[in-house]
Design a protein around this motif. Structure first.
Motif, PDB file in Angstrom:
ATOM      1  N   LYS A 153      28.086 -33.578  27.458  1.00  0.00           N
ATOM      2  CA  LYS A 153      29.403 -34.199  27.654  1.00  0.00           C
ATOM      3  C   LYS A 153      29.361 -35.694  27.354  1.00  0.00           C
ATOM      4  O   LYS A 153      30.312 -36.249  26.798  1.00  0.00           O
ATOM      5  N   TYR A 154      28.239 -36.333  27.754  1.00  0.00           N
ATOM      6  CA  TYR A 154      28.100 -37.768  27.490  1.00  0.00           C
ATOM      7  C   TYR A 154      28.099 -38.046  25.987  1.00  0.00           C
ATOM      8  O   TYR A 154      28.740 -38.995  25.516  1.00  0.00           O
ATOM      9  N   LEU A 155      27.371 -37.216  25.253  1.00  0.00           N
ATOM     10  CA  LEU A 155      27.293 -37.396  23.801  1.00  0.00           C
ATOM     11  C   LEU A 155      28.650 -37.128  23.143  1.00  0.00           C
ATOM     12  O   LEU A 155      29.053 -37.844  22.210  1.00  0.00           O
ATOM     13  N   GLU A 156      29.362 -36.122  23.633  1.00  0.00           N
ATOM     14  CA  GLU A 156      30.689 -35.809  23.074  1.00  0.00           C
ATOM     15  C   GLU A 156      31.670 -36.946  23.317  1.00  0.00           C
ATOM     16  O   GLU A 156      32.447 -37.310  22.427  1.00  0.00           O
ATOM     17  N   VAL A 157      31.626 -37.517  24.523  1.00  0.00           N
ATOM     18  CA  VAL A 157      32.514 -38.641  24.838  1.00  0.00           C
ATOM     19  C   VAL A 157      32.202 -39.832  23.935  1.00  0.00           C
ATOM     20  O   VAL A 157      33.110 -40.502  23.412  1.00  0.00           O
ATOM     21  N   ALA A 158      30.904 -40.095  23.735  1.00  0.00           N
ATOM     22  CA  ALA A 158      30.500 -41.222  22.880  1.00  0.00           C
ATOM     23  C   ALA A 158      30.974 -41.020  21.447  1.00  0.00           C
ATOM     24  O   ALA A 158      31.418 -41.967  20.779  1.00  0.00           O
ATOM     25  N   LYS A 159      30.904 -39.775  20.966  1.00  0.00           N
ATOM     26  CA  LYS A 159      31.359 -39.491  19.602  1.00  0.00           C
ATOM     27  C   LYS A 159      32.882 -39.608  19.497  1.00  0.00           C
ATOM     28  O   LYS A 159      33.409 -40.090  18.489  1.00  0.00           O
ATOM     29  N   VAL A 160      33.596 -39.156  20.542  1.00  0.00           N
ATOM     30  CA  VAL A 160      35.058 -39.280  20.557  1.00  0.00           C
ATOM     31  C   VAL A 160      35.466 -40.748  20.509  1.00  0.00           C
ATOM     32  O   VAL A 160      36.433 -41.130  19.833  1.00  0.00           O
ATOM     33  N   LEU A 161      34.714 -41.583  21.209  1.00  0.00           N
ATOM     34  CA  LEU A 161      34.990 -43.022  21.216  1.00  0.00           C
ATOM     35  C   LEU A 161      34.447 -43.721  19.973  1.00  0.00           C
ATOM     36  O   LEU A 161      34.540 -44.942  19.856  1.00  0.00           O
ATOM     37  N   ARG A 162      33.876 -42.940  19.064  1.00  0.00           N
ATOM     38  CA  ARG A 162      33.359 -43.435  17.778  1.00  0.00           C
ATOM     39  C   ARG A 162      32.288 -44.515  17.942  1.00  0.00           C
ATOM     40  O   ARG A 162      32.298 -45.545  17.255  1.00  0.00           O
ATOM     41  N   THR A 167      24.410 -47.608  19.623  1.00  0.00           N
ATOM     42  CA  THR A 167      25.047 -47.656  20.937  1.00  0.00           C
ATOM     43  C   THR A 167      24.797 -46.368  21.712  1.00  0.00           C
ATOM     44  O   THR A 167      24.497 -46.404  22.911  1.00  0.00           O
ATOM     45  N   ILE A 168      24.914 -45.224  21.038  1.00  0.00           N
ATOM     46  CA  ILE A 168      24.661 -43.935  21.699  1.00  0.00           C
ATOM     47  C   ILE A 168      23.215 -43.866  22.193  1.00  0.00           C
ATOM     48  O   ILE A 168      22.958 -43.410  23.310  1.00  0.00           O
ATOM     49  N   LEU A 169      22.298 -44.360  21.376  1.00  0.00           N
ATOM     50  CA  LEU A 169      20.888 -44.314  21.738  1.00  0.00           C
ATOM     51  C   LEU A 169      20.587 -45.206  22.943  1.00  0.00           C
ATOM     52  O   LEU A 169      19.929 -44.774  23.901  1.00  0.00           O
TER      53      LEU A 169
END
Length: 265
Positions: A153-162, A167-169
């Motif tokens: 879910k954390y990764l999906e939210v980060a991708k949604v926020l582009r 930054t994701i790492l």
């Protein structure tokens, strides 16, 4: 004073049990139930410990081994984290290295030492390389497994926020995986310490492993046991220092768990 009393109350069994075993060992030696030539009593080992401590030989050899461990461990941990992140986040890379890693990972460090001596000689390079190999695999496995366990879910939210890869790492993956990575680091330092002793037993002119091997050749069993127990004590100290470092670096993680526990009815 109060903290010391609480610590003693909580850990009295950990203190009493070794003392009882040492007393039985000492008594058995004095009653000649144990052959002192092959297993000297604790009092004689302790006496030799202070002799080696005061003449500087024990400290000198321990410091040489610790420096080797620090160098090899830093290299192994750094490579383990870097390679582990890349392998965990790249499925194609996972497939590419799965067979290679599957073959190399089970090979014990001691099996690499003769090869490393042929490649790098008997100087510091071969010993540092052996320590690096030993610690690398522990950290690599922990990093890969930790990243796989990150909440999707954390990764999906980060991708949604582009958010970009960096930054994701740094903001999502690493904070979530640090507790497990530290577990791998603690295992890695244990393997690194064992690796340096193995390397020094085979080819070295200094270090705690060399001291043990040289004393064995002279049949100085008391010095051998001083070296063996010094390795154990040093391992405990290193382990405790890592726990303190982990506690300070991951204090935020502890606070989260405490907050969650306080919110529960």
């Amino acid at each position: 004073m109060k903290k010391t009393y609480i610590w003693l109350t909580q850990n009295y069994l950990s203190i009493i049990t070794p003392l009882i075993l040492l007393s039985i060992w000492e008594l058995s030696s004095r009653l000649n139930l144990i052959e002192n030539t092959f297993l000297p009593p604790p009092s004689l080992i302790l006496k030799e410990f202070f002799i080696l401590l005061l003449n500087g030989e024990l400290i000198k050899n321990l410091l040489i081994s610790i420096i080797r461990v620090a160098e090899g461990f830093f290299i192994g941990v750094s490579l383990g984290i870097i390679v582990g992140i890349q392998v965990a986040l790249n499925k194609n890379l996972q497939k590419a290295v799965r067979f290679i890693f599957g073959i190399l990972r089970p090979i014990p460090v001691i099996a690499w030492i003769p090869v490393l001596i042929l490649w790098l000689g008997i100087d510091e390079s071969s010993k540092v390389a052996a320590i690096s190999i030993g610690s690398f695999w522990s950290v690599l496995v922990s990093v890969v497994q930790a990243i796989k366990n990150v909440d999707k879910k954390y990764l999906e939210v980060a991708k949604v926020l582009r958010k970009d890869y960096k930054t994701i790492l740094l903001k999502v993956i690493l904070p979530s995986t640090l507790p497990q990575i530290f577990t791998g680091i603690r295992i890695g330092i244990d393997v690194a310490w064992r690796s340096v002793i193995a390397a020094e037993l085979i080819a070295a002119s200094a270090g705690i492993g060399y001291m043990i091997m040289y004393a064995r050749e002279l049949f100085q069993i008391d010095i051998v046991l001083v070296g063996v127990f010094s390795i154990g004590l040093t391992g405990i100290i290193i382990e405790e220092l890592l726990k303190i470092l982990e506690h300070h670096l991951l204090r935020w993680n502890t606070n989260i768990y405490q907050e969650e526990a306080s919110e529960k009815p």
